[in-house]
Write an enzyme that holds these catalytic residues in place. Structure first.
Site, PDB file in Angstrom:
ATOM      1  N   TYR A 170       0.846  -1.204   0.000  1.00 31.15           N
ATOM      2  CA  TYR A 170       0.000   0.000   0.000  1.00 31.15           C
ATOM      3  C   TYR A 170       0.880   1.252   0.000  1.00 31.15           C
ATOM      4  O   TYR A 170       0.698   2.161  -0.810  1.00 31.15           O
ATOM      5  CB  TYR A 170      -0.912  -0.014   1.235  1.00 31.15           C
ATOM      6  CG  TYR A 170      -1.763   1.231   1.377  1.00 31.15           C
ATOM      7  CD1 TYR A 170      -2.946   1.359   0.656  1.00 31.15           C
ATOM      8  CD2 TYR A 170      -1.383   2.286   2.213  1.00 31.15           C
ATOM      9  CE1 TYR A 170      -3.728   2.507   0.773  1.00 31.15           C
ATOM     10  CE2 TYR A 170      -2.155   3.423   2.334  1.00 31.15           C
ATOM     11  CZ  TYR A 170      -3.334   3.525   1.614  1.00 31.15           C
ATOM     12  OH  TYR A 170      -4.102   4.661   1.709  1.00 31.15           O
TER      13      TYR A 170
HETATM   14  N1  LIG Z   1      -9.244   5.826   5.143  1.00 30.25           N
HETATM   15  C1  LIG Z   1      -8.082   6.433   5.434  1.00 30.25           C
HETATM   16  O1  LIG Z   1      -7.713   6.630   6.613  1.00 30.25           O
HETATM   17  C2  LIG Z   1      -7.178   6.908   4.311  1.00 30.25           C
HETATM   18  C3  LIG Z   1      -5.948   7.538   4.661  1.00 30.25           C
HETATM   19  C4  LIG Z   1      -5.102   7.997   3.641  1.00 30.25           C
HETATM   20  C5  LIG Z   1      -5.493   7.827   2.320  1.00 30.25           C
HETATM   21  N2  LIG Z   1      -6.685   7.205   2.026  1.00 30.25           N
HETATM   22  C6  LIG Z   1      -7.030   7.050   0.605  1.00 30.25           C
HETATM   23  O2  LIG Z   1      -8.353   7.522   0.367  1.00 30.25           O
HETATM   24  C7  LIG Z   1      -8.931   6.784  -0.728  1.00 30.25           C
HETATM   25  C8  LIG Z   1     -10.287   6.217  -0.299  1.00 30.25           C
HETATM   26  O3  LIG Z   1     -10.067   5.290   0.759  1.00 30.25           O
HETATM   27  P1  LIG Z   1     -11.255   4.754   1.673  1.00 30.25           P
HETATM   28  O4  LIG Z   1     -10.734   4.794   3.063  1.00 30.25           O
HETATM   29  O5  LIG Z   1     -12.523   5.416   1.329  1.00 30.25           O
HETATM   30  O6  LIG Z   1     -11.272   3.202   1.233  1.00 30.25           O
HETATM   31  P2  LIG Z   1     -12.490   2.167   1.106  1.00 30.25           P
HETATM   32  O7  LIG Z   1     -13.600   2.524   2.002  1.00 30.25           O
HETATM   33  O8  LIG Z   1     -11.860   0.829   1.248  1.00 30.25           O
HETATM   34  O9  LIG Z   1     -12.978   2.384  -0.408  1.00 30.25           O
HETATM   35  C9  LIG Z   1     -12.138   2.046  -1.470  1.00 30.25           C
HETATM   36  C10 LIG Z   1     -12.924   2.210  -2.757  1.00 30.25           C
HETATM   37  O10 LIG Z   1     -12.048   1.890  -3.850  1.00 30.25           O
HETATM   38  C11 LIG Z   1     -12.728   0.956  -4.677  1.00 30.25           C
HETATM   39  N3  LIG Z   1     -11.795   0.141  -5.457  1.00 30.25           N
HETATM   40  C12 LIG Z   1     -10.828  -0.695  -5.033  1.00 30.25           C
HETATM   41  N4  LIG Z   1     -10.214  -1.269  -6.086  1.00 30.25           N
HETATM   42  C13 LIG Z   1     -10.796  -0.780  -7.197  1.00 30.25           C
HETATM   43  C14 LIG Z   1     -10.601  -0.980  -8.584  1.00 30.25           C
HETATM   44  N5  LIG Z   1      -9.668  -1.838  -9.056  1.00 30.25           N
HETATM   45  N6  LIG Z   1     -11.373  -0.295  -9.459  1.00 30.25           N
HETATM   46  C15 LIG Z   1     -12.310   0.564  -9.004  1.00 30.25           C
HETATM   47  N7  LIG Z   1     -12.575   0.783  -7.703  1.00 30.25           N
HETATM   48  C16 LIG Z   1     -11.809   0.118  -6.807  1.00 30.25           C
HETATM   49  C17 LIG Z   1     -13.556   0.133  -3.712  1.00 30.25           C
HETATM   50  O11 LIG Z   1     -14.546  -0.600  -4.430  1.00 30.25           O
HETATM   51  P3  LIG Z   1     -15.218  -1.972  -3.844  1.00 30.25           P
HETATM   52  O12 LIG Z   1     -16.344  -1.529  -2.959  1.00 30.25           O
HETATM   53  O13 LIG Z   1     -15.682  -2.681  -5.072  1.00 30.25           O
HETATM   54  O14 LIG Z   1     -14.148  -2.699  -3.093  1.00 30.25           O
HETATM   55  C18 LIG Z   1     -14.115   1.253  -2.853  1.00 30.25           C
HETATM   56  O15 LIG Z   1     -15.169   1.901  -3.514  1.00 30.25           O
HETATM   57  C19 LIG Z   1      -7.911   5.690  -1.085  1.00 30.25           C
HETATM   58  O16 LIG Z   1      -7.126   6.144  -2.169  1.00 30.25           O
HETATM   59  C20 LIG Z   1      -7.074   5.585   0.177  1.00 30.25           C
HETATM   60  O17 LIG Z   1      -5.783   5.072  -0.088  1.00 30.25           O
HETATM   61  C21 LIG Z   1      -7.535   6.748   2.976  1.00 30.25           C
END
Ligand SMILES: NC(=O)c1ccc[n+]([C@@H]2O[C@H](COP(=O)([O-])OP(=O)(O)OC[C@H]3O[C@@H](n4cnc5c(N)ncnc54)[C@H](OP(=O)(O)O)[C@@H]3O)[C@@H](O)[C@H]2O)c1
Length: 245
Positions: A170
């Protein structure tokens, strides 16, 4: 003013869904994309039911080239332009025992939000030098770094060669996406390309252990996406603050 069009990847849940909601609330026409058609349509239906009619669904799996090309054709035909692209989709890339993650975060609560910031977790001097040298960075160099990481991962040499051992895939993939974004910013000076860390957000990705809500996490990316003033290209933001790459 002409209505702007946005595409959000991974828009069916978490930060992505909230970004779609906030963009649509600001009058943007949003293409909410998801790799799973059913989940994406459900998310769009919920947004429509809350009064946000300017949201359309289109399928997109960001690792499937044919799916990307179909989306491009859809946007070209339906809107004839794209103003905002939020490259939000991601996976953790590993199965983590939630208790172990919780222990890690108790020891270092800032760890999660710093995973996107490479000097915190890569001590390989050669890699740091390559990624920091934006003037000489290239697609080939990013591929080389990716190849080096994969080799060390397979050979069990992560720690020995200066990669963070936990959630390494990651962290490295985020670093490479950030570096690639800087390259894009350089190659396309007419576009504004920047990276945002939304903070440690309570989502499925971290088993709900985040510190802020998805609504809060979406604020910085939405603020940057809506901005009409130029000058943020090639920058990296920790929420709303400019930070070091
Ligand atoms: N949460 C945090 O604390 C945090 C911190 C720093 C950065 N971020 C970044 O913020 C962004 C959103 O994260 P989140 O926390 O909202 O994660 P999340 O709740 O796990 O959501 C991830 C999303 O990405 C989709 N996804 C994964 N693989 C994909 C693919 N191959 N094609 C299209 N869609 C795909 C998932 O779809 P499915 O439902 O089909 O799996 C889901 O809609 C990410 O880039 C993450 O790295 C998050």
């Amino acid at each position: 003013m002409e209505t702007r069009v946005a595409v959000v990847t991974g828009g069916n849940r978490g930060v992505g869904l909230e970004i779609c909601r906030q963009l649509a609330s600001n009058g943007i026409l949003v293409v909410l994309t998801a790799r799973d058609e059913e989940k994406g349509c459900q998310a769009v239906k919920a947004l429509h039911q809350s009064g946000l009619s300017g949201v359309t669904f289109h399928q997109l799996d960001v690792i499937d080239r044919s799916s990307i090309l179909l989306l491009v054709e859809f946007v070209r035909t339906k809107f004839g332009k794209l103003d905002i692209l939020v490259n939000n989709a991601a996976i953790g890339g590993t199965t983590i025992d939630p208790e172990r993650l919780s222990e890690l975060l108790k020891q270092d609560p800032k760890a999660s939000s710093q995973l996107d910031y490479f000097p915190q977790f890569i001590s390989n001097e050669g890699v740091i030098k390559v990624l920091s040298d934006i003037d000489n960075l290239s697609d080939e160099k990013l591929k080389d770094v990716s190849g080096m990481f994969l080799k060390d991962f397979k050979d069990g040499n992560l720690e020995a060669n200066g990669w963070q051992p936990v959630t390494s895939a990651y962290a490295v993939s985020k670093t490479l996406v950030n570096a690639y974004s800087r390259l894009l910013a350089k190659k396309h000076p007419l576009l504004e390309v920047c990276c945002v860390n939304p903070g440690f957000v309570k989502t499925d990705m971290n088993y709900g252990m985040g510190l802020i809500s998805a609504e809060e996490g979406a604020k910085a990316p939405v603020r940057l996406a809506l901005q009409e003033l130029r000058g943020h290209s090639c920058l990296y933001f920790e929420q709303c603050e400019i930070a070091e790459f």
